[in-house]
Design an enzyme around this catalytic site. Sequence first.
Site, PDB file in Angstrom:
ATOM      1  N   SER A 138     -18.089  -8.938  -7.312  1.00 28.13           N
ATOM      2  CA  SER A 138     -16.448  -8.221  -7.818  1.00 28.13           C
ATOM      3  C   SER A 138     -15.622  -9.277  -6.847  1.00 28.13           C
ATOM      4  CB  SER A 138     -16.708  -6.489  -7.957  1.00 28.13           C
ATOM      5  OG  SER A 138     -15.437  -6.657  -8.882  1.00 28.13           O
ATOM      6  N   TYR A 151     -19.518   2.019  -7.130  1.00 24.97           N
ATOM      7  CA  TYR A 151     -19.820   0.974  -7.437  1.00 24.97           C
ATOM      8  C   TYR A 151     -19.227  -0.448  -6.687  1.00 24.97           C
ATOM      9  CZ  TYR A 151     -18.190  -3.731 -10.342  1.00 24.97           C
ATOM     10  OH  TYR A 151     -18.186  -5.162 -11.049  1.00 24.97           O
TER      11      TYR A 151
END
Length: 254
Positions: A138, A151
């Site tokens: 990400s 996360y």
Amino acid sequence: MKLTGNTIFITGGTSGIGRGLAEALHKLGNKVIISGRRTALLEAVTAANPGMAAITLDVTSIESIQSASRELVEKHPDLNVLFNNAGFMPFDDVSGPIDDGLARELITTNLLGPIRVTSALIEHLKTKPEATVLYTSSVLAFVPIAGNAIYSATKAALHSFALSQRFQLRHTNVRVREIAPPWVDTDLIYKSGDPRAMPLPDFIEQTLAALATDDPEAIVDAIRPMRDNPGANEHALFEAFNQSLVENPIPVGA
């Protein structure tokens, strides 16, 4: 990476980026096998894409990973691309006590999951003339969202792992690639049509173009400033980015 003639296994292939890339690669003539925990969703995706295959897999279970890996190699011996995409993204607040169960599930899914799946298949991949291991990290691996702290940390750890594995596999036929998406308008958080989110079709198109190169990281142009940010002066962009989200929060739920 060649974009045709592969046998590709994609974890988390029933929705969002995973499904989008699975369908795009399937249309290019690759043999695509998707996985997920819910049989009904797997059946829906494969029914919509004749010729696509599916295997049930829970990436939080080592027993499920081992079983699925054996089935994959037996049924699809030409497997030469592993795409570790499964993951989830809850909000959290680490300024106080955290939900330990949620934290463990998140780390097991987003970090241990891809490590374990790759470990189960790596020796098979080494037997292929050309093989690729793909990880979905990400942009948050480089500039975290404070409200998705755990996360973001799992994605930073996955990026670090990919770097090391790429180096250790340098004398083999296995290439390690990383896809680092921006905020894409999928249901990972909440599909909202927010103008700050990249439309999924645009992301798929640009990611395929990046995968066709030899670059170790397949990233879209939109995230390049954030990808280049880590360093001695990274705090300024991090603070500005997170302050913008405080002032204009990401929508949560319908």
